[in-house]
Enzyme design. Structure first.
Site, PDB file in Angstrom:
ATOM      1  N   ARG A 130     -14.031 -15.814 -33.078  1.00 55.77           N
ATOM      2  CA  ARG A 130     -15.208 -16.331 -33.794  1.00 55.77           C
ATOM      3  C   ARG A 130     -16.125 -15.200 -34.276  1.00 55.77           C
ATOM      4  NH1 ARG A 130     -19.118 -20.797 -31.139  1.00 55.77           N
ATOM      5  NH2 ARG A 130     -19.818 -19.171 -29.709  1.00 55.77           N
ATOM      6  N   ARG A 162     -20.747 -12.545 -32.012  1.00 56.99           N
ATOM      7  CA  ARG A 162     -21.963 -12.820 -31.237  1.00 56.99           C
ATOM      8  C   ARG A 162     -21.975 -11.979 -29.965  1.00 56.99           C
ATOM      9  NH1 ARG A 162     -22.846 -19.261 -30.799  1.00 56.99           N
ATOM     10  NH2 ARG A 162     -23.321 -18.637 -28.683  1.00 56.99           N
TER      11      ARG A 162
HETATM   12  P1  AMP Z   1     -24.968 -22.021 -27.894  1.00 58.32           P
HETATM   13  O1  AMP Z   1     -25.146 -21.390 -29.223  1.00 58.32           O
HETATM   14  O2  AMP Z   1     -25.233 -23.517 -27.901  1.00 58.32           O
HETATM   15  O3  AMP Z   1     -23.646 -21.684 -27.250  1.00 58.32           O
HETATM   16  O4  AMP Z   1     -26.120 -21.409 -26.943  1.00 58.32           O
HETATM   17  C1  AMP Z   1     -26.183 -20.026 -26.687  1.00 58.32           C
HETATM   18  C2  AMP Z   1     -26.930 -19.778 -25.386  1.00 58.32           C
HETATM   19  O5  AMP Z   1     -28.274 -20.283 -25.485  1.00 58.32           O
HETATM   20  C3  AMP Z   1     -26.353 -20.461 -24.154  1.00 58.32           C
HETATM   21  O6  AMP Z   1     -25.289 -19.729 -23.581  1.00 58.32           O
HETATM   22  C4  AMP Z   1     -27.579 -20.526 -23.245  1.00 58.32           C
HETATM   23  O7  AMP Z   1     -27.866 -19.242 -22.682  1.00 58.32           O
HETATM   24  C5  AMP Z   1     -28.694 -20.833 -24.229  1.00 58.32           C
HETATM   25  N1  AMP Z   1     -28.891 -22.280 -24.412  1.00 58.32           N
HETATM   26  C6  AMP Z   1     -28.717 -22.999 -25.560  1.00 58.32           C
HETATM   27  N2  AMP Z   1     -29.031 -24.301 -25.357  1.00 58.32           N
HETATM   28  C7  AMP Z   1     -29.388 -24.414 -24.060  1.00 58.32           C
HETATM   29  C8  AMP Z   1     -29.806 -25.500 -23.232  1.00 58.32           C
HETATM   30  N3  AMP Z   1     -29.883 -26.763 -23.717  1.00 58.32           N
HETATM   31  N4  AMP Z   1     -30.099 -25.252 -21.937  1.00 58.32           N
HETATM   32  C9  AMP Z   1     -30.033 -24.000 -21.439  1.00 58.32           C
HETATM   33  N5  AMP Z   1     -29.644 -22.918 -22.142  1.00 58.32           N
HETATM   34  C10 AMP Z   1     -29.322 -23.117 -23.454  1.00 58.32           C
END
Ligand code: AMP
Length: 223
Positions: A130, A162
């Site tokens: 990705r 990322r």
């Molecule tokens: P994502 O892009 O959804 O994979 O989110 C990236 C990172 O943001 C995750 O690995 C968490 O560290 C944090 N994160 C995003 N959404 C949440 C949530 N609802 N609760 C806690 N941490 C979050």
């Protein structure tokens, strides 16, 4: 039946949530609310939230519930979501967050929760390949790169790997998903809100499955 919707999309990292949520937000004409994108913007802008969240995110840990609930509540109280609805991507991620979401949206409850199901070995492979736009978060992969160099097709931003897509952070995020987020599947099923969708195959096929399941679910609940 494509006006407005109130949706949550669950699924492992790399299941295609970001891509599918964007497509669903166009189909139902509702805002796509990605807590990951909101946090990455806060990290980039070096806000208080960004400073608190950045280090946790880089090592694949979850940001504490109280911080997350605060930013989501604020976003869900903006006019576009109160009027048209919302697609939540990456929230809730714990049962505590789901309980708070139910309270926040008590007078405009969820229509349906989609679980985008892709097995762990497949998402591991997808995550390693990705790439994402640093500005708008659009996802690409080594197999389907942007059209012009590594510049985003939507906004021209740099497309890179990322920071949290390293093998160690990926494994930690998948472990956190199994431990903290997968209990939400049973939690929402017990409330009659869950539809499990096979997330493998072409993006178009997956979108068709999602739209068919959402429309059928809403029809049943109205009928
Ligand atoms: P994502 O892009 O959804 O994979 O989110 C990236 C990172 O943001 C995750 O690995 C968490 O560290 C944090 N994160 C995003 N959404 C949440 C949530 N609802 N609760 C806690 N941490 C979050």
């Amino acid at each position: 039946m494509s006006a407005g919707a109130r949706l949550v999309v669950l699924g492992r990292q790399g299941a295609g949530k970001g891509t599918q949520c964007l497509r669903l937000s166009r189909h139902y004409v509702v805002p796509h609310i990605s807590t990951g994108d909101m946090l990455r913007a806060a990290v980039k802008a070096e806000t208080d939230l960004g400073v608190k969240a950045g280090e946790l995110m880089a090592r694949g840990a979850l940001v504490p519930d109280d911080l997350m609930i605060g930013i989501v509540e604020e976003r869900l109280n903006q006019d576009d979501t109160t009027e048209r609805g919302y697609i939540l991507d990456g929230f809730p991620r714990t049962v505590g967050q789901a309980e708070c979401l139910a309270e926040i949206t008590v007078d405009r409850p969820l229509d349906v929760v989609l679980d985008l199901d892709v097995p762990e070995p497949v998402v591991l492979d997808r995550l390693a390949r990705r790439r994402a736009c640093v500005d708008c978060g659009a996802n690409y992969s080594l197999d389907s790169p942007p059209k012009y160099g590594w510049r985003c097709d939507n906004c021209g931003g740099d497309v890179v790997q990322r920071e949290d897509d390293t093998p160690e952070a990926i494994q930690k995020r998948l472990d956190a998903y199994e431990r903290e987020t997968s209990p939400l599947v049973d939690w929402y099923a017990a409330r009659g809100l869950l539809e499990v969708i096979d997330g493998q195959g072409s993006a178009d096929d997956v979108t068709r499955r999602l739209v068919a399941a959402i429309d059928a679910h809403r029809q049943r609940r109205r009928g």
